[in-house]
Write a protein that holds these residues in place. Structure first.
Motif, mmCIF file in Angstrom:
data_model
loop_
_atom_site.group_PDB
_atom_site.id
_atom_site.type_symbol
_atom_site.label_atom_id
_atom_site.label_comp_id
_atom_site.label_asym_id
_atom_site.label_seq_id
_atom_site.Cartn_x
_atom_site.Cartn_y
_atom_site.Cartn_z
ATOM 1 N N SER A 127 0.452 -1.676 -0.421
ATOM 2 C CA SER A 127 0.070 -0.252 0.375
ATOM 3 C C SER A 127 1.181 0.857 0.220
ATOM 4 O O SER A 127 0.574 2.408 -1.067
ATOM 5 N N ILE A 129 -3.466 5.114 -4.754
ATOM 6 C CA ILE A 129 -4.382 5.229 -3.897
ATOM 7 C C ILE A 129 -4.950 6.328 -4.046
ATOM 8 O O ILE A 129 -6.196 6.643 -3.689
ATOM 9 N N THR A 155 -7.612 7.177 -6.882
ATOM 10 C CA THR A 155 -8.217 6.431 -7.287
ATOM 11 C C THR A 155 -9.448 6.699 -5.810
ATOM 12 O O THR A 155 -10.439 6.989 -5.859
ATOM 13 N N ARG A 208 -9.159 5.873 -2.960
ATOM 14 C CA ARG A 208 -9.390 4.370 -2.165
ATOM 15 C C ARG A 208 -8.752 4.551 -0.810
ATOM 16 O O ARG A 208 -8.460 3.314 -1.032
ATOM 17 N N GLU A 209 -8.269 5.137 -0.421
ATOM 18 C CA GLU A 209 -8.311 5.433 0.910
ATOM 19 C C GLU A 209 -8.570 5.033 2.368
ATOM 20 O O GLU A 209 -7.917 3.751 3.113
ATOM 21 N N GLU A 210 -9.273 5.038 1.963
ATOM 22 C CA GLU A 210 -10.909 3.970 2.860
ATOM 23 C C GLU A 210 -10.535 2.374 3.339
ATOM 24 O O GLU A 210 -10.895 1.930 3.357
ATOM 25 N N HIS A 211 -10.395 2.291 1.582
ATOM 26 C CA HIS A 211 -10.650 0.806 1.084
ATOM 27 C C HIS A 211 -9.677 -0.267 1.492
ATOM 28 O O HIS A 211 -9.409 -1.278 2.290
ATOM 29 N N GLU A 212 -8.083 1.010 1.198
ATOM 30 C CA GLU A 212 -7.084 0.103 1.472
ATOM 31 C C GLU A 212 -6.655 0.199 3.219
ATOM 32 O O GLU A 212 -5.905 -0.235 4.104
ATOM 33 N N ARG A 252 -8.701 -2.303 4.249
ATOM 34 C CA ARG A 252 -7.793 -3.964 4.153
ATOM 35 C C ARG A 252 -6.568 -3.521 5.001
ATOM 36 O O ARG A 252 -6.792 -5.219 5.382
#
Length: 636
Positions: A233, A240, A243, A245-249, A252
């Motif tokens: 990450s 990240i 796109t 996708r900070e919250e997704h990472e 995760r």
């Protein structure tokens, strides 16, 4: 190299601990003993201090025996006239033994720390060196976070096992044997009763051993996964953020972190239950033996001082016994980590020098591939019967669609891989008959991703030649068309770049990589996708730099960009691992095959590109087109 050309991986091996067996203590010592050998003086000193510590531990209760038998309870006789002198001696003896115990313990602790850190450094360095030499395929299928964990946490566990754990175990065993000998002399009946407790302790240990092993293996696997996710990450942070996708990472990572916490808590619960079971057995045994000892005193078989020694030894006896009973669990936990390190160290690189390998000479005639086939896994060929010849001093472009096998050819030419069939030749010498070190002095690679370190521009350019002079570094930068933008950086050549050169443009990074290749001064240069991902302006700057760099050198350009291939002396077109076309730009355009289609898709099939003449040469573009892009700021 481009991952798209690497082909399928051979039966990927899972990086988790489930694929690695736990190493028994004997195997651990055989595997890691060589790292201990150079530290033998420290090991001997630690052993002597351990013996001294055992002697001091045996002395501790004896002043108290005389306190009870000669001062407090002298057997009903008259108080001795020299009782004050005896009491003073006892107090001095107690203080002296305590001081000696503290000094010996401190010296032993420092000796173990010294030896342990030296051993850890040796293991870590050997492991790192070995990882540097392992094949690219191993690194491609093993997460970087997992390898980082092996270099840090796993090595620390093995260090603790080789020093503190084993020395403590030896000390505890010696202490137990010494105490048993003394207790047998004092009262053999109590001693036999004490020894009868040991089978119950061993049974308790055996009942927990399999469970401890399972939870430790799981905790180690989850720890490696957590490190891998974090590393992956952080490396991809730009993607990240771009796109959103900070919250997704974060979720995760949080999930892996929760898994890690759960695994550690399972290990802690198992260890706690195990320790509690051992402590319960010890507590019951101590209570029973103290009661039995008191009965022996009342019966006149023991003096009160003897009971003090017995009680003290009993307490000290079960401390080492409890520690030894936990040794199998400690060996299991460390054995999991040791197995991971040993598994890495026993792996051999795919590419190794033959025992009779010769030093490579600079090529005088050609480099070539003869009937070369290559497969990363049986039954999945990436290259099929490829024949290529690059005369010395010429430039060959290898083009083709994604997955055609282009980057595999780059790896073979630099001997990062060996062919499955056929030969790669330097003049008439098979690369497998030459030493890798000497080959790499003649054949250099500029990879698709320009790798830059968190160091100054000067240090990055001089990476392959750390002793290069400032004039040589500047000359290399000028040849690679990098000098002007380097001077525009805040500190010029002394500007410290961000990690992976993140604050430079793609074209700037690529030109610094080219400058590094120029300074390395290899007579054969392999360029793997040098213009991938660049905009038109950056591509133009890099192409001009390529012309400068390739001048006077044998150059192989691996590319899917036709603009990079057009000025080559010869062009080879790959498709599905086979050579399907070969010739100069205008010849391939006239043939109307795959090359023509690729040029058309990139807008390069007009009349001006059909003729490979001075009007299409990058050397004759207008001054406006030859301007370099402005330098971007670098962190201070």
């Amino acid at each position: 190299m481009s991952g798209t050309d690497s082909g399928p991986d051979p039966a990927p091996q899972h990086s988790g601990t489930s694929s690695v067996t736990v190493m028994p203590a004997r195997t651990i010592l055989r595997t890691f003993g060589p790292f201990l050998r150079p530290q033998w003086p420290g090991c001997v000193l630690a052993g002597l201090l351990a013996v001294a510590g055992t002697g001091v531990a045996l002395l501790k209760p004896w002043p108290l025996k005389y306190l009870f038998d000669e001062v407090l309870l002298p057997g009903g006789g008259p108080v001795r006239p020299d009782v004050q002198s005896i009491l003073l001696l006892i107090v001095v003896a107690l203080a002296g033994v305590a001081l000696l115990d503290s000094l010996v313990g401190a010296a032993r602790s420092y000796a173990l720390t010294y030896v342990g850190e030296r051993v850890a450094a040796a293991i870590r360095t050997r492991l790192y060196d070995h990882l540097q030499r392992l094949s690219l395929s191993y690194h491609e299928r093993t997460p970087t976070g997992e390898l980082t964990t092996r270099l840090t946490g796993d090595v620390d566990k093995v260090r603790g096992l080789l020093t503190s754990t084993l020395v403590d175990a030896s000390t505890n065993a010696l202490t137990l044997l010494s105490m048993v000998g003394v207790l047998l002399v004092l009262d053999w009946q109590l001693s036999v009763a004490l020894l009868l407790v040991l089978p119950l302790l061993m049974l308790t240990v055996a009942s927990f051993r399999a469970r401890i092993r399972a939870v430790e293996e799981n905790a180690r696997e989850v720890e490696g996964d957590l490190a891998a996710v974090a590393q992956e990450s952080l490396v991809a942070v730009k993607l990240i953020k771009a796109t959103g996708r900070e919250e997704h990472e974060s979720r995760r990572f949080r999930g892996r972190s929760d898994d890690s916490v759960a695994a550690v808590l399972r290990t802690a619960r198992t260890s706690t239950f195990f320790g509690g079971a051992v402590d319960a057995v010890v507590a019951v045994a101590v209570a029973g033996l103290v009661g039995l000892g008191a009965q022996r005193v009342l019966a006149g078989a023991l003096t009160p001082g003897d009971l003090v020694i017995f009680t003290s030894y009993l307490r000290d006896f079960f401390g080492p016994t409890r520690a030894l009973s936990k040794l199998p669990a400690q060996l299991t936990r460390a054995g999991v980590r040791a197995a991971r390190i040993a598994d890495t160290l026993k792996r051999t690189p795919d590419v190794v020098d033959r025992p009779d390998a010769r030093v490579a000479d600079p090529p005088r005639h050609r480099i070539a591939l003869e009937g070369v086939g290559f497969a990363y896994a049986p039954g999945h060929p990436v290259l099929r019967e490829v024949d290529l010849t690059v005369p010395v001093g010429t430039t060959l472009a290898v083009v083709g669609p994604t997955g055609a096998g282009k980057s595999t050819i780059a790896a073979l030419l630099c001997r990062l891989q060996d062919p499955t069939s056929g030969r790669v030749l330097l003049d008439d010498e098979d690369l497998r008959d030459l030493t890798s070190d000497s080959l790499h002095t003649h054949v250099g690679l500029v990879p698709q991703e320009a790798m830059l370190f968190r160091a100054s521009v000067r240090e990055n350019i001089a990476y392959a030649r750390p002793g290069a002079s400032a004039a040589e570094i500047e000359h290399a930068a000028r040849v690679a068309q990098a000098h002007d933008f380097v001077l525009a950086l805040p500190d010029g050549y002394d500007t410290v770049l961000a990690e992976r050169g993140a604050t430079l443009s793609g074209g700037q990074r690529q030109r610094l990589a080219l400058a590094r290749a120029v300074l390395q001064d290899c007579c054969v240069l392999v360029l793997d996708e040098p213009t991938t991902g660049l905009d038109a302006r950056s591509e133009d700057a890099v192409l001009r730099a390529l012309q400068q760099v390739s001048s006077g050198r044998t150059t192989v350009i691996i590319t899917h960009r036709m603009a990079a291939a057009m000025t080559a002396d010869d062009i080879v077109v790959l498709d599905a691992g086979r050579v399907v076309e070969r010739g100069k730009h205008h010849q391939l355009i006239a043939a109307g095959g795959l090359y023509t289609e690729m040029c058309r898709l990139q807008g390069l099939t007009g009349p001006s590109t059909a003729l490979h003449d001075e009007e299409t040469s990058y050397e004759h573009r207008s001054a406006r087109q030859l301007e370099t892009e402005p330098a971007q700021p670098s962190p201070t």
